[in-house]
Write a protein that holds these residues in place. Structure first.
Motif, PDB file in Angstrom:
ATOM      1  N   TYR A   1     -56.287  11.622 -56.289  1.00  0.00           N
ATOM      2  CA  TYR A   1     -55.096  10.983 -56.847  1.00  0.00           C
ATOM      3  C   TYR A   1     -54.231  12.016 -57.563  1.00  0.00           C
ATOM      4  CZ  TYR A   1     -57.596  11.277 -61.320  1.00  0.00           C
ATOM      5  OH  TYR A   1     -58.256  11.739 -62.423  1.00  0.00           O
ATOM      6  N   LEU A   2     -53.050  11.587 -57.979  1.00  0.00           N
ATOM      7  CA  LEU A   2     -52.126  12.451 -58.705  1.00  0.00           C
ATOM      8  C   LEU A   2     -52.345  12.290 -60.206  1.00  0.00           C
ATOM      9  CD1 LEU A   2     -49.668  14.391 -58.614  1.00  0.00           C
ATOM     10  CD2 LEU A   2     -48.195  12.354 -58.657  1.00  0.00           C
ATOM     11  N   HIS A   3     -52.819  13.347 -60.842  1.00  0.00           N
ATOM     12  CA  HIS A   3     -53.063  13.348 -62.281  1.00  0.00           C
ATOM     13  C   HIS A   3     -51.729  13.302 -63.038  1.00  0.00           C
ATOM     14  CE1 HIS A   3     -54.203  15.265 -66.199  1.00  0.00           C
ATOM     15  NE2 HIS A   3     -55.241  14.468 -66.046  1.00  0.00           N
ATOM     16  N   LYS A   4     -51.771  12.834 -64.277  1.00  0.00           N
ATOM     17  CA  LYS A   4     -50.533  12.720 -65.057  1.00  0.00           C
ATOM     18  C   LYS A   4     -49.833  14.072 -65.217  1.00  0.00           C
ATOM     19  CE  LYS A   4     -52.781  13.041 -69.604  1.00  0.00           C
ATOM     20  NZ  LYS A   4     -52.981  12.370 -70.917  1.00  0.00           N
ATOM     21  N   SER A   5     -50.596  15.161 -65.270  1.00  0.00           N
ATOM     22  CA  SER A   5     -49.955  16.479 -65.391  1.00  0.00           C
ATOM     23  C   SER A   5     -49.197  16.826 -64.116  1.00  0.00           C
ATOM     24  CB  SER A   5     -50.995  17.563 -65.699  1.00  0.00           C
ATOM     25  OG  SER A   5     -51.851  17.794 -64.586  1.00  0.00           O
ATOM     26  N   GLY A   6     -49.741  16.407 -62.970  1.00  0.00           N
ATOM     27  CA  GLY A   6     -49.044  16.614 -61.705  1.00  0.00           C
ATOM     28  C   GLY A   6     -47.786  15.767 -61.634  1.00  0.00           C
ATOM     29  N   ALA A   7     -47.879  14.525 -62.108  1.00  0.00           N
ATOM     30  CA  ALA A   7     -46.704  13.648 -62.124  1.00  0.00           C
ATOM     31  C   ALA A   7     -45.622  14.225 -63.033  1.00  0.00           C
ATOM     32  CB  ALA A   7     -47.107  12.257 -62.593  1.00  0.00           C
TER      33      ALA A   7
ATOM     34  N   LYS B   1     -40.334  17.119 -63.810  1.00  0.00           N
ATOM     35  CA  LYS B   1     -39.570  18.305 -64.241  1.00  0.00           C
ATOM     36  C   LYS B   1     -38.826  18.940 -63.076  1.00  0.00           C
ATOM     37  CE  LYS B   1     -42.625  19.418 -68.123  1.00  0.00           C
ATOM     38  NZ  LYS B   1     -43.643  20.373 -68.649  1.00  0.00           N
ATOM     39  N   GLN B   2     -39.381  18.823 -61.880  1.00  0.00           N
ATOM     40  CA  GLN B   2     -38.718  19.385 -60.698  1.00  0.00           C
ATOM     41  C   GLN B   2     -37.591  18.483 -60.204  1.00  0.00           C
ATOM     42  OE1 GLN B   2     -40.748  22.108 -61.659  1.00  0.00           O
ATOM     43  NE2 GLN B   2     -39.835  22.635 -59.693  1.00  0.00           N
ATOM     44  N   ASN B   3     -37.491  17.294 -60.781  1.00  0.00           N
ATOM     45  CA  ASN B   3     -36.413  16.358 -60.449  1.00  0.00           C
ATOM     46  C   ASN B   3     -36.422  15.983 -58.964  1.00  0.00           C
ATOM     47  OD1 ASN B   3     -34.250  14.683 -61.106  1.00  0.00           O
ATOM     48  ND2 ASN B   3     -32.725  16.282 -60.761  1.00  0.00           N
TER      49      ASN B   3
ATOM     50  N   VAL C   1     -58.197  20.197 -52.791  1.00  0.00           N
ATOM     51  CA  VAL C   1     -58.370  19.540 -54.099  1.00  0.00           C
ATOM     52  C   VAL C   1     -59.537  18.565 -54.022  1.00  0.00           C
ATOM     53  CG1 VAL C   1     -57.308  17.988 -55.773  1.00  0.00           C
ATOM     54  CG2 VAL C   1     -55.948  19.814 -54.713  1.00  0.00           C
ATOM     55  N   LYS C   2     -60.421  18.629 -54.990  1.00  0.00           N
ATOM     56  CA  LYS C   2     -61.641  17.820 -54.957  1.00  0.00           C
ATOM     57  C   LYS C   2     -61.467  16.417 -55.537  1.00  0.00           C
ATOM     58  CE  LYS C   2     -63.912  21.213 -53.162  1.00  0.00           C
ATOM     59  NZ  LYS C   2     -64.185  21.162 -51.694  1.00  0.00           N
ATOM     60  N   GLU C   3     -60.699  16.282 -56.622  1.00  0.00           N
ATOM     61  CA  GLU C   3     -60.622  14.987 -57.299  1.00  0.00           C
ATOM     62  C   GLU C   3     -59.211  14.561 -57.645  1.00  0.00           C
ATOM     63  OE1 GLU C   3     -62.316  12.690 -61.298  1.00  0.00           O
ATOM     64  OE2 GLU C   3     -62.442  14.874 -61.144  1.00  0.00           O
ATOM     65  N   LYS C   4     -58.443  15.441 -58.276  1.00  0.00           N
ATOM     66  CA  LYS C   4     -57.123  15.068 -58.775  1.00  0.00           C
ATOM     67  C   LYS C   4     -56.143  16.224 -58.609  1.00  0.00           C
ATOM     68  CE  LYS C   4     -58.747  16.251 -63.399  1.00  0.00           C
ATOM     69  NZ  LYS C   4     -59.167  15.717 -64.707  1.00  0.00           N
ATOM     70  N   ILE C   5     -54.892  15.874 -58.347  1.00  0.00           N
ATOM     71  CA  ILE C   5     -53.842  16.863 -58.156  1.00  0.00           C
ATOM     72  C   ILE C   5     -53.160  17.093 -59.504  1.00  0.00           C
ATOM     73  CG2 ILE C   5     -51.672  17.359 -56.974  1.00  0.00           C
ATOM     74  CD1 ILE C   5     -52.671  15.388 -54.770  1.00  0.00           C
ATOM     75  N   THR C   6     -53.211  18.310 -59.981  1.00  0.00           N
ATOM     76  CA  THR C   6     -52.664  18.647 -61.294  1.00  0.00           C
ATOM     77  C   THR C   6     -51.390  19.470 -61.152  1.00  0.00           C
ATOM     78  OG1 THR C   6     -53.863  20.737 -61.470  1.00  0.00           O
ATOM     79  CG2 THR C   6     -55.024  18.739 -62.189  1.00  0.00           C
ATOM     80  N   ASP C   7     -50.782  19.782 -62.288  1.00  0.00           N
ATOM     81  CA  ASP C   7     -49.597  20.627 -62.288  1.00  0.00           C
ATOM     82  C   ASP C   7     -49.898  22.005 -61.704  1.00  0.00           C
ATOM     83  OD1 ASP C   7     -51.270  21.178 -64.458  1.00  0.00           O
ATOM     84  OD2 ASP C   7     -49.623  21.584 -65.850  1.00  0.00           O
ATOM     85  N   LYS C   8     -51.100  22.523 -61.973  1.00  0.00           N
ATOM     86  CA  LYS C   8     -51.465  23.842 -61.453  1.00  0.00           C
ATOM     87  C   LYS C   8     -51.566  23.831 -59.935  1.00  0.00           C
ATOM     88  CE  LYS C   8     -53.898  25.286 -65.645  1.00  0.00           C
ATOM     89  NZ  LYS C   8     -55.221  25.685 -66.238  1.00  0.00           N
ATOM     90  N   ASP C   9     -52.065  22.733 -59.368  1.00  0.00           N
ATOM     91  CA  ASP C   9     -52.132  22.612 -57.910  1.00  0.00           C
ATOM     92  C   ASP C   9     -50.734  22.617 -57.303  1.00  0.00           C
ATOM     93  OD1 ASP C   9     -55.015  22.296 -57.732  1.00  0.00           O
ATOM     94  OD2 ASP C   9     -54.720  20.280 -58.539  1.00  0.00           O
ATOM     95  N   LEU C  10     -49.803  21.925 -57.922  1.00  0.00           N
ATOM     96  CA  LEU C  10     -48.455  21.790 -57.372  1.00  0.00           C
ATOM     97  C   LEU C  10     -47.598  23.029 -57.588  1.00  0.00           C
ATOM     98  CD1 LEU C  10     -47.805  18.116 -58.485  1.00  0.00           C
ATOM     99  CD2 LEU C  10     -48.212  18.924 -56.158  1.00  0.00           C
ATOM    100  N   ALA C  11     -47.910  23.804 -58.624  1.00  0.00           N
ATOM    101  CA  ALA C  11     -47.114  24.991 -58.936  1.00  0.00           C
ATOM    102  C   ALA C  11     -47.220  26.057 -57.843  1.00  0.00           C
ATOM    103  CB  ALA C  11     -47.553  25.575 -60.278  1.00  0.00           C
TER     104      ALA C  11
END
Length: 214
Positions: free
Chosen positions: A131-137, A142-144, A93-103
């Motif tokens: 950093y962790l982007h809001k979509s990643g958070a 959602k994964q609890n 990941v270059k800049e921010k961790i998104t939901d797509k990265d975590l999926a």
């Protein structure tokens, strides 16, 4: 640092506290001050004093950090920060961790997730860290999950309204910052990240380490 015993490997994933250490945004007033109260030239004992921001180095945040009525350190049960965890390799990941990265990963309810990024390899802790982007958070909410840690001095960088922090805190997800994960392989470990007990505080330093059976 890695410690080998007959049956376990222990991995220290904490930052050392020094006057020259990396601090958030490189702000000098955040750098630790270590001074002497007494030494053997002035008395019969050696005693030191440490002054620093509670968000220095490896530390745990509590909701009061970003939420006016959020709970504080003494409310945290130790089984929330001494627990099984999963290290995820996000070094691409270059800049921010998104939901797509975590999926791409298997993240389950109750997991404590540690995000390993290029922050552990490059001299970018004070500025421009991953950093962790809001979509990643929001994805982790959602994964609890139980908690999330990152190898950055902040789980977010300059995000408006602190959306990453607040999203996680509103879901009662632990936030662990300032990890060092360079020598840690992706996988499952036992995490010990108990903070110093400071009642009423919004954060506290942690000596974090991972344990894995051989």
């Amino acid at each position: 640092m890695i410690i080998d015993t007959n049956s376990l490997q222990i991995y220290d994933i904490s930052m050392a506290i020094t006057p020259s250490m990396a601090v958030y945004k490189g702000k000098d007033f955040k750098r630790p001050i270590i001074s002497l109260d007494s030494d053997f030239s002035t008395g019969s004992s050696y005693e030191s004093r440490l002054e620093f921001n509670l968000h220095t180095g490896t530390h745990l945040d509590t909701p009061l950090h970003m939420i006016p009525q959020g709970y504080t350190l003494e409310k945290i049960k130790l089984d929330r920060v001494v627990t099984k965890c999963k290290v995820l390799d996000l070094t691409d990941v270059k800049e921010k961790i998104t939901d797509k990265d975590l999926a791409k990963f298997s993240i389950e309810e109750g997991d404590f997730i540690l995000l390993k990024t290029r922050n552990s390899y490059e001299d970018i802790l004070e500025n421009n860290f991953v950093y962790l982007h809001k979509s990643g958070a929001n994805y982790l909410v959602k994964q609890n999950i139980k908690g999330v840690g990152i190898d950055a001095l902040g789980i977010e960088r300059d995000q408006a309204d602190h959306e990453t922090h607040i999203s996680l805190f509103n879901a009662d997800i632990m936030i662990l910052e300032g990890l060092r994960l360079k020598d840690i392989e992706e996988g499952e470990y036992l995490l010990s990240a108990a903070p110093i007990l400071i009642p009423g505080a919004e954060a506290a330093p942690v000596r974090a380490y991972l344990i894995k059976s051989k």
